[in-house]
Design a protein around this motif. Structure first.
Motif, PDB file in Angstrom:
ATOM      1  N   VAL B 593       0.822  -1.222   0.000  1.00 26.97           N
ATOM      2  CA  VAL B 593       0.000   0.000   0.000  1.00 26.97           C
ATOM      3  C   VAL B 593       0.853   1.267   0.000  1.00 26.97           C
ATOM      4  N   VAL B 594       1.695   1.395   1.027  1.00 28.43           N
ATOM      5  CA  VAL B 594       2.432   2.645   1.171  1.00 28.43           C
ATOM      6  C   VAL B 594       3.433   2.817   0.031  1.00 28.43           C
ATOM      7  N   GLU B 595       3.985   1.686  -0.415  1.00 27.34           N
ATOM      8  CA  GLU B 595       4.922   1.751  -1.548  1.00 27.34           C
ATOM      9  C   GLU B 595       4.221   2.186  -2.841  1.00 27.34           C
ATOM     10  N   MET B 596       2.946   1.784  -2.991  1.00 27.51           N
ATOM     11  CA  MET B 596       2.203   2.188  -4.193  1.00 27.51           C
ATOM     12  C   MET B 596       2.117   3.701  -4.284  1.00 27.51           C
ATOM     13  N   PHE B 597       1.816   4.337  -3.150  1.00 22.75           N
ATOM     14  CA  PHE B 597       1.678   5.791  -3.195  1.00 22.75           C
ATOM     15  C   PHE B 597       3.020   6.461  -3.428  1.00 22.75           C
ATOM     16  N   GLN B 598       4.066   5.862  -2.854  1.00 21.96           N
ATOM     17  CA  GLN B 598       5.400   6.383  -3.104  1.00 21.96           C
ATOM     18  C   GLN B 598       5.721   6.266  -4.603  1.00 21.96           C
ATOM     19  N   ALA B 600       3.659   6.098  -7.033  1.00 22.27           N
ATOM     20  CA  ALA B 600       2.825   7.033  -7.799  1.00 22.27           C
ATOM     21  C   ALA B 600       3.470   8.411  -7.810  1.00 22.27           C
ATOM     22  N   LEU B 601       4.022   8.797  -6.661  1.00 18.22           N
ATOM     23  CA  LEU B 601       4.692  10.095  -6.578  1.00 18.22           C
ATOM     24  C   LEU B 601       5.910  10.125  -7.490  1.00 18.22           C
ATOM     25  N   GLU B 602       6.559   8.987  -7.581  1.00 16.38           N
ATOM     26  CA  GLU B 602       7.767   8.921  -8.408  1.00 16.38           C
ATOM     27  C   GLU B 602       7.454   8.679  -9.879  1.00 16.38           C
ATOM     28  N   GLY B 603       6.176   8.537 -10.207  1.00 22.57           N
ATOM     29  CA  GLY B 603       5.795   8.328 -11.598  1.00 22.57           C
ATOM     30  C   GLY B 603       5.939   6.894 -12.072  1.00 22.57           C
ATOM     31  N   LYS B 604       6.188   5.987 -11.136  1.00 23.18           N
ATOM     32  CA  LYS B 604       6.347   4.589 -11.546  1.00 23.18           C
ATOM     33  C   LYS B 604       4.993   3.907 -11.644  1.00 23.18           C
ATOM     34  N   VAL B 605       4.058   4.284 -10.757  1.00 28.02           N
ATOM     35  CA  VAL B 605       2.694   3.794 -10.880  1.00 28.02           C
ATOM     36  C   VAL B 605       1.873   4.913 -11.501  1.00 28.02           C
ATOM     37  N   ARG B 606       1.169   4.596 -12.597  1.00 34.97           N
ATOM     38  CA  ARG B 606       0.450   5.639 -13.348  1.00 34.97           C
ATOM     39  C   ARG B 606      -1.064   5.546 -13.195  1.00 34.97           C
ATOM     40  N   ALA B 607      -1.531   4.354 -12.832  1.00 32.50           N
ATOM     41  CA  ALA B 607      -2.981   4.177 -12.695  1.00 32.50           C
ATOM     42  C   ALA B 607      -3.268   3.292 -11.496  1.00 32.50           C
ATOM     43  N   MET B 608      -4.402   3.561 -10.851  1.00 34.47           N
ATOM     44  CA  MET B 608      -4.796   2.699  -9.732  1.00 34.47           C
ATOM     45  C   MET B 608      -6.253   2.315  -9.840  1.00 34.47           C
ATOM     46  N   VAL B 609      -6.530   1.089  -9.370  1.00 31.18           N
ATOM     47  CA  VAL B 609      -7.898   0.609  -9.234  1.00 31.18           C
ATOM     48  C   VAL B 609      -8.122   0.429  -7.737  1.00 31.18           C
ATOM     49  N   ILE B 610      -9.041   1.184  -7.165  1.00 34.26           N
ATOM     50  CA  ILE B 610      -9.280   1.081  -5.717  1.00 34.26           C
ATOM     51  C   ILE B 610     -10.705   0.588  -5.499  1.00 34.26           C
ATOM     52  N   MET B 611     -10.833  -0.535  -4.814  1.00 27.51           N
ATOM     53  CA  MET B 611     -12.158  -1.103  -4.562  1.00 27.51           C
ATOM     54  C   MET B 611     -12.426  -1.057  -3.053  1.00 27.51           C
ATOM     55  N   GLY B 612     -13.419  -0.279  -2.647  1.00 30.21           N
ATOM     56  CA  GLY B 612     -13.858  -0.306  -1.245  1.00 30.21           C
ATOM     57  C   GLY B 612     -12.784   0.029  -0.241  1.00 30.21           C
ATOM     58  N   GLU B 613     -11.910   0.953  -0.579  1.00 23.78           N
ATOM     59  CA  GLU B 613     -10.958   1.443   0.420  1.00 23.78           C
ATOM     60  C   GLU B 613     -10.943   2.954   0.377  1.00 23.78           C
ATOM     61  N   ASN B 614     -10.530   3.540   1.498  1.00 20.99           N
ATOM     62  CA  ASN B 614     -10.537   4.992   1.612  1.00 20.99           C
ATOM     63  C   ASN B 614      -9.191   5.455   2.157  1.00 20.99           C
TER      64      ASN B 614
END
Lengths: 164, 894
Positions: B593-598, B600-614
């Protein structure tokens, strides 16, 4: 200001009383009696109940149960002295009703009420165990009887003088 | 089971265990004895006198008296019928006969007996009694009390005392004026009441009812659907009572009637107007409604473009511990098979990742070892880092039941949590010093020879290395680190060491640290050292937070395992899935989880699918999360409500809630239970599994199932621990995994005779400081947690008016000494700041927190505790350190 000081004094006093009792469930009734006696108006306040509950680690609901079950506890201010007049069958046969009427007349109040000067509260009870002296009554811890309606005035006058 | 006694009831021979009441013995023989005050889950009271029976001409209350050898019992003589009738008439004499408008009409036990005894009128009508003068009370959000309907059976009084351990209710006054009171007749909201409604569940008449059900449907008009509560990991079985497709009331629960305030009264969110009803597509700064076709086409097109341009690992998915097992399975299949990445994780990363890492290493399985119904037989219970009363109410009830039966309770928690009031020992450690005190426990137990030599020798390994490390954790050293007085530590450790059946419960207070995995390993050491694994009423019992966080982990909504905790690294395992799924399974573990957001900030993750989380409320360092979500090229969120996270979405897809779909949840004790569709979803919303199927198909990976039952069959064929689970079997109740084949009865406790990994492994662990310690600039330690009236990011409970009314906003608990020093009064507005952010909340000055520590519940998005928390990770499990960070507090002017 003065009222504040009285309230504060009551609070300190309450804690002193409470502390004298061991933290055991069976101490509930003696503790409640002690708190009620310490109140010049002869009743238990919500703070008294809370203090008892906290000290004995009982839910307030359980303390309230006991207080409302036993008629000798009151949740409302009463007079400094409680007249408990007996209306058991024995006292009834030997004249409790005229005696109660005389008390009500003399005090100017009905059963359950308190004199305007806050001196007496008049209560009726089921039996005082004083059948040999019927009709009888008690004022606080002291018992009197047999009494006729005509004795009432003198009894009350004397009691007021002694206790004032 | 003890001795059996034989007796005759109405001429029928009955054999029952010694100690069984006559009432229960008769029931066992199929003979029903009328009763009103008795409830099988409460102690006998002998109040109503309806259950009188004759034994040798004597009258006995059957609820109270025990069956004895050779007893000859008569339950239905003329004399008894006469007496029962009379008693019933007396009970009925001051009960209003307004059944026409009573909510309990048809389910009222008094009405039922009045009918059976043919009581047409009332012979005992007297003067108007005091109780009838008392008006109905609705002085709390959920429970209606009508004193005149009360028959003074005392069930509510006993339920509150015996089940909930509160004693909020008792009798008051006497004679005809007797009533049930909270003491001084205060409102339930003014007393120590949780509004759990146990009182209401056991009430035989209409005296206590749900406010919300009033005039919304009589029992025979209601449709009943058995399902599972959607809130916490206790996973209570509930029954929804429905009329006109709306939930009118909720019944059921643990042992048939025990629920908490959320389960019983918190489900109205299902019918909220602001549910997502139709797909939404971003247009400028807002959203416009779209058809499923348009929305799904858009999602597929964008994901395919991003995948084509940057590769599959540029896409990451957050699955949901609120969704069903089937949906979690499909979600990870979507990510792995349809998209081709292991970048799938869910909120378990933020709660029990260290549990999975630690317990797998020590025992071979990361789940709660034992079962809820074993708690009552434990003789010592150690609770640490779990505010069980607030977070897992039904489990807390069981712990209290064990305590009442003589179990020793040890609570290790910096805060004076409610369970601590019932504990023999309450040790208050400095936040983040858990390894030290747990090693200290082991030190004492070793030193005093209280350890289980046979168990350690036969079933464990690596003991010497462990013993060498704990040697240094003398009580004095531990006191220096933790602040727990040495003598208290010794006594508590002794109590645990001497226990025959010691159970350990923990939750996020132990895991949400940079030393989370070490904490779990240390706890596992303690359990092995004392031989408390692999038997009934023992074990290491991590309490899982969400209703289906266990299932989401089981079904591999995790970046490093495949369903059933099968190793991604194992080519044989991958081969099995590749054959079943018909595609290559990516080998490299994905992002957490936390690495995904990191990323995303670094431009390595470009898209996310979030199901039932906030994550905008639940993740650490929220401003960081917001930045990451902003940076994404594409975000699709599947949810039941708009929330803090959907604001960042490009497409929002409306999902069905738990009440609107079929599936299964797995609760904290590994019990898989059926969730059943009770009402239709709002608008065109769909179950998440259908949405996933349609999306996968559009991504070029056709998915089609006739329904969740078929998905479960696929799960069973691939994940051995679910191997024997099928919808057919679940019809008759839940099954606890491992359940490996169709004849396997399920597993109430793990590691019997042998650890899952073979031998239990001791891991020597050393104490390390938390990542961020108080300093002159930020002198206080912040810890976060829950309150019982809300759940998680409040997406659901924030929409239940009554719950919102009880706890409307965030607050910070401050110790009176700190408050005095900082010039903060109870109820003042204060600013709480950390190196990462600041929020303004109301101060609650209370000794529940120790000096130097403050506490903020994390539920509230408007004043999010997680604006402050530290995202530094535990190196092994990648959990952030939610439970310790340094803050300062200052009063804010009006």
């Amino acid at each position: 200001m003065r009222e504040g000081r009285i309230l504060l004094a009551r609070r300190v006093n309450r804690q002193e009383i409470v502390r004298k009792f061991p933290r055991r469930e069976d101490q509930l009734l003696p503790l409640l009696h002690a708190l009620q006696r310490a109140n010049p108006q002869n009743y238990l306040t919500p703070d008294d109940l809370r203090a008892a509950a906290e000290h004995l680690r009982l839910p307030l609901a359980a303390v309230y149960d006991a207080v409302t079950f036993y008629s000798m506890f009151s949740l409302f201010p009463r007079g400094r002295h409680i007249i408990r007049v007996c209306r058991s069958p024995t006292c009834h046969l030997l004249g409790a009703i005229p005696l109660i009427e005389a008390l009500e007349r003399e005090l100017g109040i009905r059963i359950g009420e308190t004199t305007p000067d806050g001196f007496f509260t008049l209560e009726a009870v089921s039996c005082l165990g004083l059948c040999d002296r019927a009709p009888a009554l008690m004022i606080d811890g002291e018992s009197f009887g047999p009494l006729a309606p005509k004795d009432v005035r003198e009894l009350l006058t004397q009691y007021r003088e002694v206790k004032r | 089971m003890g001795k059996l006694v034989k007796l005759r009831i109405d001429g029928r021979e009955v054999e029952v265990p010694e100690g069984t009441t006559i009432l229960a013995a008769a029931a066992a023989a199929g003979i029903e004895i009328p009763h009103l005050c008795h409830h099988p889950e409460l102690s006998p009271a002998g109040i109503c006198r309806l259950c009188l029976v004759e034994v040798d001409g004597r009258l006995l209350t059957a609820c109270y008296h025990r069956a004895a050898e050779g007893m000859e019992v008569h339950t239905d003589t003329d004399r008894l019928r006469r007496l029962r009738r009379l008693n019933l008439e007396l009970i009925l004499s001051d009960h209003p006969l307004d059944c026409l408008v009573c909510e309990r009409n048809g389910t009222c036990e008094l009405q039922r007996y009045a009918y059976e005894f043919g009581l047409e009128g009332n012979r005992f009508r007297g003067p108007d009694y005091d109780r009838q003068e008392l008006p109905a009370r609705e002085d709390n959000p959920f429970i209606r009390y009508e004193p005149e309907k009360c028959i003074l059976c005392g069930r509510c009084v006993r339920a509150c005392e015996e089940v909930q351990g509160r004693g909020v209710l008792d009798f008051a006054s006497r004679g005809f004026s007797t009533r049930i009171s909270t003491g001084l007749d205060r409102a339930l909201t003014e007393v120590n009441c949780e509004l759990c409604g146990q009182c209401l569940a056991v009430c035989p008449t209409g005296a206590l009812t749900e406010r919300a059900r009033r005039f919304r449907g009589r029992e025979w008009e209601l449709r009943r659907v058995d399902t599972v509560c959607p809130f916490c990991g206790c996973g209570c079985r509930i029954t929804l009572h429905i009329k006109d497709d709306r939930i009118v009331r909720v019944s059921g629960g643990y042992r048939g009637f025990r629920l908490c305030v959320k389960g019983r009264f918190g489900l109205s969110f299902v019918h909220r107007e602001d549910r997502l009803r139709t797909p939404l597509v971003r247009e400028g700064s807002g959203f416009r409604e779209a058809s499923w076709e348009e929305a799904l086409d858009l999602v597929a097109e964008r994901l395919l473009t991003i995948k084509g341009r940057y590769g599959p690992d540029a896409i990451a998915g957050l699955s949901s511990a609120k969704c069903t097992n089937e949906e979690n399975y499909l979600f990870q299949k979507l990510m792995r098979a349809a998209i081709g990445t292991n970048n799938v994780d869910h909120c378990a990363r933020l709660c029990h990742a260290p549990t999975v890492a630690g317990l797998v290493a020590a025992f071979g399985s990361g789940a709660m070892t034992n079962s809820i119904d074993e708690i009552v037989d434990a003789d010592c219970i150690l609770v640490t880092g779990s505010n069980t009363t607030e977070a897992h109410p039904v489990i807390a009830q069981e712990i209290l039941r064990a305590v009442r039966r003589g179990a020793t309770l040890i609570v290790v928690d910096p805060r004076l949590i409610e369970l601590a009031e019932h504990a023999r020992f309450h040790l208050r450690q400095r936040p983040g010093t858990d390894v030290a005190w747990i090693n200290g426990f082991c030190h004492v137990i070793l030193k005093e020879g209280l350890w289980d030599r046979d168990f350690v020798r036969e079933r464990c390994e690596n003991f010497e290395e462990f013993a060498e490390v704990v040697e240094r954790y003398t009580p004095e050293n531990v006191e220096g680190i933790t602040g727990i007085p040495a003598d208290a530590l010794v006594e508590a450790a002794r109590a645990f060491g001497k226990a025959e059946r010691g159970m350990i419960f923990y939750s996020m207070g132990l895991t949400q640290h940079t030393t989370g995995t070490d904490n779990v390993l240390a706890i596992a050491n303690l359990a092995m050292l004392t031989g408390n694994v692999g038997r009934r009423s023992t074990g290491v019992n991590p309490l899982r937070g969400q209703n289906n966080v266990q299932g989401a982990c089981d079904l591999a909504a995790l970046p490093n395992v495949l369903p059933g905790y099968q190793k991604l690294a194992d080519p044989e395992v991958r081969g099995k899935f590749e054959r079943a799924w018909g595609v290559k399974v990516p080998e490299r573990p994905g992002l957490t989880v936390v690495e995904m957001f990191q990323a995303a900030l670094e431009g390595k993750v470009r898209a996310m699918v979030i199901m039932g989380e906030n994550p905008m409320v639940s993740d650490p360092d929220i401003s960081h999360v917001a930045e990451a979500l902003e940076r994404l090229e594409f975000l699709v969120v599947i949810d039941i409500f708009p929330n803090e996270t959907t604001r960042f979405a490009d497409v929002i897809l409306p999902a069905a809630s738990f009440a609107e779909k079929d599936g299964t949840f797995t609760n904290t004790e590994r019990r898989v239970r059926r969730v059943r569709r009770a009402v239709p979803p709002p608008g065109v919303a769909k179950p998440d599994w259908e949405i996933i199927c349609e999306l996968a198909t559009r991504l070029g990976y056709p998915m089609s199932y006739s329904g969740p039952a078929e998905i479960m069959d696929e799960i069973a064929s691939l994940a051995p621990i679910y191997g024997g689970i099928s919808y057919g079997r679940l019809e008759s109740g839940g099954l606890q995994w491992p359940c490996t084949d169709p004849d396997h009865p399920g597993t109430p406790f793990l590691h019997e005779g042998r650890f899952v990994r073979g031998k239990g492994r001791f891991h020597p662990v050393e104490y390390r400081d938390p990542a961020e310690l108080p300093d002159p600039e930020y002198p206080l330690t912040l810890t976060t947690g829950r309150v019982r009236w809300h759940f998680h990011s409040r997406t659901m409970t924030g929409r239940v008016a009554g719950l919102q009314e009880l706890v409307p906003e965030a607050y910070v608990e401050v110790n009176p000494r700190d408050a005095a020093r900082l010039g903060i009064g109870d109820g003042d507005r204060v600013r709480v700041s950390s190196r990462r952010g600041s929020i303004t909340v109301t101060a609650v000055v209370t000794a529940r927190v120790p000096e130097g520590t403050v506490f903020i519940p994390f539920h509230f998005g408007e004043a999010a505790a997680n604006a402050l928390t530290n995202p530094t990770l535990d190196p092994r499990s990648k959990i952030p350190e939610f439970k310790v960070c340094a803050v300062r507090i200052e009063p804010v002017g009006k």
